[in-house]
Enzyme design. Structure first.
Site, mmCIF file in Angstrom:
data_model
loop_
_atom_site.group_PDB
_atom_site.id
_atom_site.type_symbol
_atom_site.label_atom_id
_atom_site.label_comp_id
_atom_site.label_asym_id
_atom_site.label_seq_id
_atom_site.Cartn_x
_atom_site.Cartn_y
_atom_site.Cartn_z
ATOM 1 N N TYR A 321 -4.930 -46.554 56.495
ATOM 2 C CA TYR A 321 -4.977 -45.798 55.237
ATOM 3 C C TYR A 321 -6.388 -45.885 54.662
ATOM 4 C CZ TYR A 321 -3.071 -44.208 50.656
ATOM 5 O OH TYR A 321 -2.790 -43.520 49.503
ATOM 6 N N CYS A 322 -6.975 -44.742 54.363
ATOM 7 C CA CYS A 322 -8.283 -44.672 53.702
ATOM 8 C C CYS A 322 -9.335 -45.424 54.520
ATOM 9 C CB CYS A 322 -8.158 -45.196 52.269
ATOM 10 S SG CYS A 322 -9.617 -44.927 51.236
#
Length: 589
Positions: A321-322
């Site tokens: 994520y990210c």
């Protein structure tokens, strides 16, 4: 008779004088007590003068409407002057286009002629200022983006809704409460100054382990860098190939495990996923020197190998994520270079960037002045206080994440509503200083990850173009942190089979969108697309959450299931339970 009435209204009563004197006295006392406490902590006391609430004028004391009118008319004249200077606004009364804007949702902004003129003029001048950015000649694109961001920040800050004398809601509340809202607001502001952070949700409403991050599980491994959580299965059978989530180290992992009805973690477990989560340690002096090699080798690769060994499986499904997705790309390229790519059966990237050529507004915070400030802020302890990163992200959406709370908390004197997502947003994580600067310099500015051999991991040059791992790429249509055009670039680099999904909303709500909520939508396009625009042009819109689409894709990679017993139960395998989920690292401050 009318003159006599006006005269009586203009003369303040003794009670008026006593009340507003008390209000100002209490405000001064609050300020004195606050700065005294700051001096005890070694903070210098700034020069200040007694707060001016604007009640010194006799008319204002006895007739608050006189105060409102005087302040509003002064603002309107100022706006008119700005308009004449810009040459595009001739009169505050000139019609302005209707804009759906929560700042001006109160009926007084349209019903009162003064405030209606202020609103229209402000919106006109805002458009004029923002428009001039695109009209300036001989400016390179990077400088233009900086100017556009600075102009927008200025325009948002100067909104008449942000000032007590030009916000009809604040004036109305001040009259109704006789100034109590301003005192409560001052108290709120002083608390935030002391904490070094803007309050965005009701204090005490949420607690990790009580009503956030409550999905049952155990911490089964702890290193100086991370804790590994294994979640308790809730189905008789689970997917043989487990899933491990790598959340961003700049935030707490429980964005994916908020309240149960919003939890991606709980949803996965309830749908037969054998799930693991990495919980990164908030940086302190003990890990101040960690860098990319550590997050790849001693973080992601180590967790992958740990899970493979625990469950005796060949591979895992990995989610990044990210910024953890950025690192996951480096991990996949490293494993490919080492001929160990079979350790990861599939990779999922949630709003992650690997090529920063079009990285969005965060790229504006990589200039020499910012890097110098980071150096100054971190030189003593070796890590960056997470509150600075939180402030940066708030600036990207200043209207919603800063000024909205300035008005609500400080001017109206209200307490913010409880909101689990904003509690998480305020739950900051410290960052290793050297790695944070290197991330900005090497990836955001230098874009070295996109170059073949541009960076090395453990001394091994890596090439993300060589990655053949099946990949699921999710982007947010309105993402201001990882713009969809930037996330799309994964499709240009990875060589293996890929599925791209464009979700409605942004960086957080686009990801945390449970199917039961029946919110937003997502777009898919099964035809080969060379660009994001071609994808959009031929995309099929589907209502609701993308989560079921992802699960179907995961099962297509490997749908084999096994009984949810033995090592599939946290603590029942060779790794014993150290503590209950969510663990201690996520709670450390």
């Amino acid at each position: 008779m009318a003159d006599e009435t006006s005269m009586n209204r203009a003369i303040p009563t003794l009670e008026d004088w006593q009340h507003w004197t008390l209000v100002m006295g209490r405000a001064q006392q609050m300020l004195m007590e606050f700065w005294t406490e700051q001096m005890k902590k070694g903070q210098p006391m700034p020069a200040w003068s007694p707060p001016a609430f604007g009640f010194g004028d006799q008319d204002a004391v006895s007739d608050p409407m006189a105060l409102m009118s005087a302040g509003a008319q002064a603002w309107a004249k100022g706006l008119e002057t700005w308009g004449k200077m810009l040459g595009g606004v001739t009169s505050p009364a000139e019609d302005a286009k209707e804009v759906k804007d929560r700042r001006f949702s109160a009926p007084e902004w349209r019903e009162n002629p003064i405030f209606d003129a202020i609103r229209k003029s402000y919106l006109q001048i805002s458009d004029q200022l923002l428009g001039t950015v695109d009209e300036i000649e001989n400016v390179d694109p990077a400088a233009r983006e900086k100017l556009r961001f600075a102009t927008k920040s200025f325009v948002d800050a100067m909104s008449p809704s942000n000032f007590a004398l030009t916000n009809p809601q604040v004036l109305k509340r001040t009259i109704e409460t006789r100034g109590e809202n301003l005192l409560k607001g001052l108290a709120n502001m002083l608390k935030d100054i002391a904490a070094g952070q803007l309050t965005q949700t009701k204090p005490g409403a949420f607690e990790v382990g009580r009503n956030l991050a409550t999905t049952p599980g155990k911490v089964i491994k702890q290193t100086p860098l991370y804790q590994l959580i294994q979640y308790t299965p809730t189905t008789p059978d689970v997917l043989k190939t487990p899933v491990v989530i790598f959340p961003p180290w700049i935030n707490r992992f429980y964005i994916l495990d908020l309240a149960p009805e919003k939890s991606f973690v709980k949803w996965c477990v309830d749908n037969g996923v054998s799930l693991f989560m990495v919980s990164w340690k908030s940086a302190d002096e003990t890990i101040a020197d960690v860098g990319l090699d550590d997050y790849v080798l001693h973080g992601q690769v180590d967790a992958i190998d740990t899970i493979r060994d625990l469950l005796d499986v060949e591979a895992v499904h990995a989610i990044g994520y990210c910024v953890a997705g950025t690192t996951l790309a480096a991990t996949l390229a490293y494993l490919r270079a080492k001929k160990q790519q079979k350790k990861v059966k599939s990779a999922t990237f949630l709003t992650a960037q690997v090529d920063f050529a079009e990285a969005g507004d965060l790229k504006l915070f990589t200039g020499p002045e910012v890097m110098g400030l980071l150096e100054e802020l971190t030189k003593e302890k070796g890590y960056l206080d997470g509150r600075y990163m939180a402030a940066t992200f708030n600036l990207l959406r200043g209207r919603d994440l800063i000024w909205n709370y300035v008005v609500n908390n400080y001017l109206l004197g209200e307490e913010p509503a409880p909101f689990d997502l904003l509690h998480w947003n305020s739950d900051t994580t410290n960052l290793p200083a050297g790695w944070h600067r290197d991330y900005l310099e090497t990836l955001y500015k230098g874009n070295k990850l996109a170059e073949k051999g541009g960076i090395c991991v453990g001394g091994t040059p890596i090439d993300i173009d060589s990655v053949e791992t099946p990949t699921y790429v999710q982007a947010g249509r309105e993402d201001h942190i990882a713009p969809p055009q930037s996330v799309w670039k994964i499709m240009d680099h990875f060589a293996g089979p890929k599925r791209f999904v464009l979700a409605g909303s942004g960086h957080i709500a686009g990801v945390v969108n449970p199917p039961a909520a029946q919110k937003y939508q997502y777009w898919v396009n099964d035809q080969p697309c060379g660009t994001l625009q071609l994808f959009i042009d031929g995309a099929e819109e589907r209502k609701g959450s993308w989560w079921p689409d992802w699960l179907e894709w995961i099962k297509a990679q490997d749908g084999e299931t096994v009984k949810a017993g033995g090592a599939r139960v946290p603590g029942k395998g060779k790794l014993k339970a150290l503590e209950d989920a969510p663990g201690s690292y996520v709670k450390a401050r």
